[in-house]
Write an enzyme that holds these catalytic residues in place. Sequence first.
Site, PDB file in Angstrom:
ATOM      1  N   CYS A 114       0.817  -1.228   0.000  1.00 15.50           N
ATOM      2  CA  CYS A 114       0.000   0.000   0.000  1.00 15.50           C
ATOM      3  C   CYS A 114       0.845   1.270   0.000  1.00 15.50           C
ATOM      4  O   CYS A 114       0.307   2.364  -0.175  1.00 15.50           O
ATOM      5  CB  CYS A 114      -0.925   0.002   1.207  1.00 15.50           C
ATOM      6  SG  CYS A 114      -2.096  -1.351   1.164  1.00 15.50           S
ATOM      7  N   HIS A 246      -3.261   7.309   2.782  1.00 19.67           N
ATOM      8  CA  HIS A 246      -3.660   6.000   2.251  1.00 19.67           C
ATOM      9  C   HIS A 246      -5.033   5.664   2.838  1.00 19.67           C
ATOM     10  O   HIS A 246      -5.263   5.823   4.037  1.00 19.67           O
ATOM     11  CB  HIS A 246      -2.619   4.951   2.646  1.00 19.67           C
ATOM     12  CG  HIS A 246      -3.064   3.545   2.358  1.00 19.67           C
ATOM     13  ND1 HIS A 246      -3.623   3.178   1.155  1.00 19.67           N
ATOM     14  CD2 HIS A 246      -3.054   2.419   3.121  1.00 19.67           C
ATOM     15  CE1 HIS A 246      -3.937   1.896   1.193  1.00 19.67           C
ATOM     16  NE2 HIS A 246      -3.611   1.416   2.375  1.00 19.67           N
ATOM     17  N   ASN A 276     -10.073  -0.125   0.266  1.00 17.63           N
ATOM     18  CA  ASN A 276      -8.610  -0.014   0.237  1.00 17.63           C
ATOM     19  C   ASN A 276      -8.118  -0.501  -1.129  1.00 17.63           C
ATOM     20  O   ASN A 276      -8.191  -1.690  -1.427  1.00 17.63           O
ATOM     21  CB  ASN A 276      -8.031  -0.868   1.367  1.00 17.63           C
ATOM     22  CG  ASN A 276      -6.511  -0.813   1.426  1.00 17.63           C
ATOM     23  OD1 ASN A 276      -5.861  -0.314   0.519  1.00 17.63           O
ATOM     24  ND2 ASN A 276      -5.955  -1.350   2.508  1.00 17.63           N
TER      25      ASN A 276
HETATM   26  N1  ACO Z   1     -17.700  -8.826   9.667  1.00 18.30           N
HETATM   27  C1  ACO Z   1     -18.033  -9.106  10.936  1.00 18.30           C
HETATM   28  N2  ACO Z   1     -17.130  -9.421  11.888  1.00 18.30           N
HETATM   29  C2  ACO Z   1     -15.849  -9.433  11.505  1.00 18.30           C
HETATM   30  C3  ACO Z   1     -15.420  -9.155  10.178  1.00 18.30           C
HETATM   31  C4  ACO Z   1     -16.415  -8.839   9.238  1.00 18.30           C
HETATM   32  N3  ACO Z   1     -16.133  -8.539   7.949  1.00 18.30           N
HETATM   33  N4  ACO Z   1     -14.075  -9.245  10.113  1.00 18.30           N
HETATM   34  C5  ACO Z   1     -13.652  -9.576  11.348  1.00 18.30           C
HETATM   35  N5  ACO Z   1     -14.718  -9.704  12.188  1.00 18.30           N
HETATM   36  C6  ACO Z   1     -14.726 -10.058  13.600  1.00 18.30           C
HETATM   37  C7  ACO Z   1     -13.500 -10.852  14.027  1.00 18.30           C
HETATM   38  O1  ACO Z   1     -13.647 -12.207  13.725  1.00 18.30           O
HETATM   39  C8  ACO Z   1     -13.465 -10.557  15.495  1.00 18.30           C
HETATM   40  O2  ACO Z   1     -14.387 -11.422  16.123  1.00 18.30           O
HETATM   41  P1  ACO Z   1     -14.070 -12.068  17.562  1.00 18.30           P
HETATM   42  O3  ACO Z   1     -13.953 -10.904  18.502  1.00 18.30           O
HETATM   43  O4  ACO Z   1     -15.257 -12.926  17.821  1.00 18.30           O
HETATM   44  O5  ACO Z   1     -12.782 -12.815  17.385  1.00 18.30           O
HETATM   45  C9  ACO Z   1     -14.000  -9.137  15.629  1.00 18.30           C
HETATM   46  O6  ACO Z   1     -14.673  -8.876  14.392  1.00 18.30           O
HETATM   47  C10 ACO Z   1     -12.898  -8.113  15.841  1.00 18.30           C
HETATM   48  O7  ACO Z   1     -11.867  -8.348  14.875  1.00 18.30           O
HETATM   49  P2  ACO Z   1     -10.628  -7.394  14.748  1.00 18.30           P
HETATM   50  O8  ACO Z   1      -9.696  -7.900  13.689  1.00 18.30           O
HETATM   51  O9  ACO Z   1     -10.058  -7.122  16.111  1.00 18.30           O
HETATM   52  O10 ACO Z   1     -11.356  -6.049  14.230  1.00 18.30           O
HETATM   53  P3  ACO Z   1     -10.767  -4.613  14.071  1.00 18.30           P
HETATM   54  O11 ACO Z   1     -11.611  -3.684  14.801  1.00 18.30           O
HETATM   55  O12 ACO Z   1      -9.284  -4.566  14.310  1.00 18.30           O
HETATM   56  O13 ACO Z   1     -11.005  -4.316  12.517  1.00 18.30           O
HETATM   57  C11 ACO Z   1      -9.699  -4.224  10.486  1.00 18.30           C
HETATM   58  C12 ACO Z   1     -10.392  -5.115  11.535  1.00 18.30           C
HETATM   59  C13 ACO Z   1     -10.764  -3.410   9.816  1.00 18.30           C
HETATM   60  C14 ACO Z   1      -8.999  -5.119   9.492  1.00 18.30           C
HETATM   61  C15 ACO Z   1      -8.691  -3.277  11.174  1.00 18.30           C
HETATM   62  O14 ACO Z   1      -7.901  -4.000  12.088  1.00 18.30           O
HETATM   63  C16 ACO Z   1      -7.763  -2.583  10.190  1.00 18.30           C
HETATM   64  O15 ACO Z   1      -8.170  -1.711   9.469  1.00 18.30           O
HETATM   65  N6  ACO Z   1      -6.443  -2.910  10.207  1.00 18.30           N
HETATM   66  C17 ACO Z   1      -5.422  -2.220   9.431  1.00 18.30           C
HETATM   67  C18 ACO Z   1      -5.507  -2.517   7.962  1.00 18.30           C
HETATM   68  C19 ACO Z   1      -4.361  -1.815   7.248  1.00 18.30           C
HETATM   69  O16 ACO Z   1      -4.130  -0.647   7.437  1.00 18.30           O
HETATM   70  N7  ACO Z   1      -3.591  -2.548   6.477  1.00 18.30           N
HETATM   71  C20 ACO Z   1      -2.414  -1.964   5.854  1.00 18.30           C
HETATM   72  C21 ACO Z   1      -2.590  -1.687   4.452  1.00 18.30           C
HETATM   73  S1  ACO Z   1      -3.157  -3.068   3.530  1.00 18.30           S
HETATM   74  C22 ACO Z   1      -1.855  -3.579   2.481  1.00 18.30           C
HETATM   75  O17 ACO Z   1      -0.728  -3.247   2.601  1.00 18.30           O
HETATM   76  C23 ACO Z   1      -2.249  -4.503   1.398  1.00 18.30           C
END
Ligand code: ACO
Length: 322
Positions: A114, A246, A276
């Site tokens: 990214c 980003h 994204n």
């Molecule tokens: N729908 C419903 N529930 C979901 C989903 C979904 N699509 N995805 C995950 N959950 C659940 C999980 O299973 C988890 O359930 P549990 O508590 O029963 O285990 C719960 O939601 C919380 O999951 P987390 O992963 O802790 O959720 P979080 O609030 O962190 O959000 C996200 C996830 C959106 C991915 C966030 O962590 C994020 O944006 N991370 C950074 C992404 C990023 O910047 N990446 C870098 C660039 S990408 C690249 O380089 C290609």
Amino acid sequence: MKLKACIKSIGAYLPKNIVYNQDFETFLDTSDEWITRRTGIKQRFKADKDEQTSDLAYKAALVAIKRAKINIDDIDMIIVATLSPDYFAMPSTATLVAHKLGLKVSAFDISAACSGFIYMLELAKSLVESASKKNVLIIGAEKISSVLDYNDRSTCVLFGDGAAACVISAGYENEILDVQTATDGEYAKLLFTNRPKYSKDCTPISLKMQGNDVFKVAVNTLANEVKHILSKNNLSKDDITHFIPHQANLRIINYVKEKLELKDEQCCVCVDKYGNTSAASIPIAINELYESKKLKKGDLMLFDAFGGGFTWGSALAYFDGE
Ligand code: ACO
């Protein structure tokens, strides 16, 4: 007078299909409410089966070249940043784009996930300033849907396809002021594309991410990164016309925005519309500002990006397009 590298134009291309959050509810244990609350994403674009990353990149390139008011054969280098190339390993997507444009110039891909757009800016800036190249075409392009596992709700809802390109040319004002890039490979296993090593068949590659761990490193790294590039260049938050981060997650964008105490009108947010789009996300956001007539020649833009590797970076650049 010292030669400067300038962003002469911006152009984007998005595939025609739109996938809404509700579309995932039909086959995954997820909801529009969860996706919107945790990410800010409402929809994303998806390329057709027979539409490849190089097709998206080519169409974005045509727009950028036209807006730069140059001829296609004035381009003397093409760089594509992508994590979803037409072919893995070779040939590069940039080579295919060059061919579609009818060019035989130097063309290659870079791999910085990214953060790819920031890495391309750094390269193009130094090549143009050293007078090695006159007009470098940089393209962030992703058919990221081709590397997603649609059974994995924690990744497939986050990403979108698209491409955007800039022409970087020599000029004397409105330059790319500064670019910073960095990596930390210690975190390689938190965000990567996977293909089982010993699979006999051609098992599809898919993106794996431990989102929550990525999130924690991303927010702190980016907040420090943007503060550093501003102070290094003796600039304050009030000098920035547009903060163009980003577009991975609205909560990450807001965290950095609050740390810098930026106003709403300084901050470009379009993650709701595109999801994204990885290497394409910053130039798609620049294009969004440009097409909504909010981006003017001489505006100072601050970019930040974070992605797999980990890679990250930031840049300060005036817009030099018409
Ligand atoms: N729908 C419903 N529930 C979901 C989903 C979904 N699509 N995805 C995950 N959950 C659940 C999980 O299973 C988890 O359930 P549990 O508590 O029963 O285990 C719960 O939601 C919380 O999951 P987390 O992963 O802790 O959720 P979080 O609030 O962190 O959000 C996200 C996830 C959106 C991915 C966030 O962590 C994020 O944006 N991370 C950074 C992404 C990023 O910047 N990446 C870098 C660039 S990408 C690249 O380089 C290609």
